[in-house]
Design a protein around this motif. Structure first.
Motif, PDB file in Angstrom:
ATOM      1  N   ASP A   1     -43.241  -3.900-105.873  1.00  0.00           N
ATOM      2  CA  ASP A   1     -41.813  -3.985-106.197  1.00  0.00           C
ATOM      3  C   ASP A   1     -41.006  -2.997-105.370  1.00  0.00           C
ATOM      4  O   ASP A   1     -39.890  -3.282-104.941  1.00  0.00           O
ATOM      5  CB  ASP A   1     -41.580  -3.667-107.691  1.00  0.00           C
ATOM      6  N   TYR A   2     -41.591  -1.826-105.193  1.00  0.00           N
ATOM      7  CA  TYR A   2     -40.905  -0.775-104.435  1.00  0.00           C
ATOM      8  C   TYR A   2     -40.718  -1.213-102.985  1.00  0.00           C
ATOM      9  O   TYR A   2     -39.628  -1.078-102.424  1.00  0.00           O
ATOM     10  CB  TYR A   2     -41.729   0.518-104.511  1.00  0.00           C
TER      11      TYR A   2
ATOM     12  N   ILE B   1     -51.290   2.354-101.940  1.00  0.00           N
ATOM     13  CA  ILE B   1     -50.614   3.098-103.000  1.00  0.00           C
ATOM     14  C   ILE B   1     -49.223   2.558-103.336  1.00  0.00           C
ATOM     15  O   ILE B   1     -48.858   2.455-104.503  1.00  0.00           O
ATOM     16  CB  ILE B   1     -50.491   4.597-102.612  1.00  0.00           C
ATOM     17  N   ASN B   2     -48.427   2.249-102.315  1.00  0.00           N
ATOM     18  CA  ASN B   2     -47.052   1.830-102.586  1.00  0.00           C
ATOM     19  C   ASN B   2     -46.997   0.617-103.521  1.00  0.00           C
ATOM     20  O   ASN B   2     -47.742  -0.351-103.336  1.00  0.00           O
ATOM     21  CB  ASN B   2     -46.336   1.487-101.268  1.00  0.00           C
ATOM     22  N   LEU B   3     -46.101   0.674-104.486  1.00  0.00           N
ATOM     23  CA  LEU B   3     -45.949  -0.442-105.424  1.00  0.00           C
ATOM     24  C   LEU B   3     -45.281  -1.615-104.709  1.00  0.00           C
ATOM     25  O   LEU B   3     -44.379  -1.430-103.893  1.00  0.00           O
ATOM     26  CB  LEU B   3     -45.074  -0.024-106.606  1.00  0.00           C
TER      27      LEU B   3
END
Lengths: 95, 158
Positions: free
Chosen positions: A35-36, A31-33
């Motif tokens: 870029d993030y 789930i985590n992007l």
């Protein structure tokens, strides 16, 4: 065995566990992007953009990346910070 | 939906009812108390390898993290209460100082949804056919929240 001997032995064990290098491992999640994740590495570890992206890609492709190695207390502090940004991170004994 | 970013404000305009409803769900999803969501939002430092260390973590670290996350959610909740309807669409505006709280809460909502609906990498890449309506809507929410989060990441630091 005298009480003082027990105390010395326990103290030695504690010191050994603190001396061993500990790895901070960042884990992949779907789930985590990307870029993030890279921005979190820059924020928490002060990585350059290039280094942060290299670790982010390692997490993405291999499922995990060792992002820091050192003393246990500091490793736990980093894991706490990564959890604060909702990244999956653990500590493990280094070699 | 239009999104405008100025040095002082973020403005979402021309929001239709469907998207407005999805935005209102951000704090709800982020606040999920389901076991799967809790497990994802509050992982342990050794993942079960050292049960004592993990238990200490739950006792001493997790409450602080939970409090921190709630402060972010409260900011988003308050901003969403200010969302107003005009000419059959909605407008949402908040100060850029709130952007970090929004980014955190958007991410928290995405992760909670992912855990609750067992979203996989294949689901995210569209390689699976999802027939379950709730899971489909969760995927939509993850996408739209991710779009907003991605945009915010371009304009501001964490």
């Amino acid at each position: 065995m005298a009480d003082s001997d027990v105390l010395i032995e326990e103290q030695t064990k504690t010191d050994e566990s603190l001396d061993v290098p500990w790895n901070v491992v960042a884990h992949n999640d779907p789930i985590n992007l990307m870029d993030y994740v890279a921005k979190v590495f820059i924020r928490v570890f002060g990585f350059t953009k290039q280094k942060a992206e290299r670790h982010m890609m390692e997490v993405h492709k291999k499922g995990r990346s060792i992002v820091w190695t050192g003393g246990r207390e500091r490793a736990e502090l980093y894991v706490q910070q990564l959890h604060g940004f909702l990244l999956q991170a653990t500590i493990e004994k280094g070699r | 939906m239009r999104i405008e970013w100025s040095p002082e404000h973020v403005i979402f305009s021309e929001i239709d009812e469907f998207i407005a409803d999805a935005l209102r769900q951000i704090p709800v999803c982020a606040s999920s108390c389901e076991d799967k969501a809790i497990a994802r939002l509050y992982p342990t430092p050794t993942d079960g390898v050292d049960e004592n260390a993990d238990e200490d973590w739950r006792e001493h670290v997790v409450p602080g993290l939970s409090e921190l996350f709630q402060t972010h959610i409260d900011v988003v909740l308050k901003d969403l209460e200010e969302m107003r309807e005009e000419d059959e669409s909605f407008t949402l505006s908040f100060t850029t100082e709130h952007a970090p709280a929004w980014m955190h809460t958007l991410n928290q909502a995405r992760l909670a949804l992912g855990a609750l609906h067992d979203i996989t990498e294949d689901d995210m890449e569209g390689r699976t056919k999802v027939s379950d309506a709730e899971k489909s809507y969760a995927l939509f929410q993850i996408e739209i929240y991710g779009f907003i989060l991605s945009l915010m990441l371009q304009h501001t630091e964490l």
